[in-house]
Design a protein around this motif. Structure first.
Motif: not given
Ligand SMILES: Cc1ncc(C[n+]2csc(CCOP(=O)(O)OP(=O)(O)O)c2C)c(N)n1
Length: 327
Positions: A49-52, A247-248, A268-270, A274-277
């Motif tokens: 679920g990487i990205g989710q 999903r990545w 979507w990777k942008s 994680i960086p957002t939080f």
């Protein structure tokens, strides 16, 4: 800016840091699994679920042990947040005797009753009527426990989805339906399986509220879930929360996902949760370089330990293949 005491979400700095730890841990768990698959070391099919991950943190954070979750194949992190130790979870992926099903299934179908985790089957959408059933039990027992049921936008086209929502709406059940809308059902893009933009509007047809939110924002998911939990615990019935995400990796680790473009993935990777939080926490002085390093060190230690433990654990004993079976 002075350090914050509490956010508008009523979360203290320690709680925000705890959420951040979960976010990093769940990402690291899936990333390590993905590497182990490529090394040929994992026996299970693996659906990361990487990205989710923001969906899992935002919906599971602060749940009671008595609240039930009905996760998807992609939601391994929800098991961790509900109390399954990383060692047991990793053992499950290695089909070892120390795993949740003691090495008896393909890793995806285990539940843990004592922790309030319903084990899903391969029939996507079929966890939803069960979730409504558990919620009916809670209502009949007059508790204020809640069930959180997860599904993909693909599963929202199945009959089970519609029956579950209808039943939950009619009986005003304490269940929260979480749609992980990651844009693809295996290789099928959204526009080829639905004639509408938002799964959320389907709730209206069953007499309750649906909301579509940014599923890559931990606090947006948390805020929406808290509102739904308050309604459900107060006897005001279900809510549908559609979390827009991506999903990545492929549908599973063996799917190279040739059906989508590099540009789409990069876009979507942008929006990586994680960086957002991280930026949010740094800007509010909840996180600094030292704390970030500490979280990363603890996460790495937990994952290293889980892998080491699982790899060295015993295989199931064939003579016990039929124990724990009941009819
Ligand atoms: C009832 C049912 N129909 C078809 C399948 C085959 N299948 C496996 S995964 C998948 C795509 C699921 O997409 P979605 O529900 O959006 O969840 P996601 O995997 O994207 O998280 C399908 C169609 C299935 N497992 N169950």
């Amino acid at each position: 800016m002075p350090p914050i005491k509490r956010t508008k979400f009523k979360l203290s700095s320690d709680q925000l840091l705890e959420m951040f730890y979960w976010l990093k841990l769940i990402r690291a768990f899936d990333e390590r699994l993905s590497i182990l698959v490529k090394q040929g070391k994992v026996r299970s099919g693996v659906y990361t679920g990487i990205g989710q991950e923001a969906i899992i943190i935002g919906t599971c954070y602060g749940l009671r042990p008595e609240d039930y979750i009905a996760p998807l194949h992609r939601d391994l992190g929800s098991f961790l947040m509900k109390g399954v130790e990383p060692r047991a979870m990793m053992s499950q992926m290695f089909a070892k005797v120390t795993g949740l099903s003691k090495g008896r299934d393909s890793a995806l179908h285990s539940g843990v009753n004592e922790l309030g985790i319903f084990g899903n089957t391969s029939m996507l959408g079929s966890n939803l009527p069960v979730a409504a059933g558990i919620a009916l039990t809670y209502k009949m027992e007059k508790t204020d426990n809640v069930v959180i049921a997860y599904f993909g936008e693909g599963a929202s086209n199945t009959g089970d989805f519609h029956e579950a929502l209808n039943f939950a709406g009619v009986h005003q059940l304490p269940v929260i339906f979480i749609c992980e809308n990651n844009q693809y059902a295996y290789s099928v893009p959204l526009e080829k399986s639905m004639a509408i933009d938002d799964v959320a509007i389907r709730a209206e047809g069953y007499g309750f509220d649906g909301v579509a939110i940014n599923g890559n924002d931990v606090l947006a998911v948390y805020q929406a879930t808290q509102g739904a939990l308050t309604r459900a615990r107060g006897g005001n019935g279900p809510t549908l929360i559609e979390c827009k995400t991506y999903r990545w990796h492929g549908h599973s680790e063996h799917d190279k996902a040739f059906y989508r473009t590099d540009e789409e993935l990069a876009m979507w990777k942008s929006r990586d949760p994680i960086p957002t939080f991280t930026t949010y926490l740094l800007a509010r002085h909840v996180l600094d370089d030292e704390k970030l390093k500490d979280v990363e060190t603890r996460v790495k230690a937990a994952i290293d330990d889980a892998v080491e433990f699982a790899m060295n654990a015993a295989d199931p004993d064939p003579t016990e293949a039929t124990t724990d079976l009941y009819a």
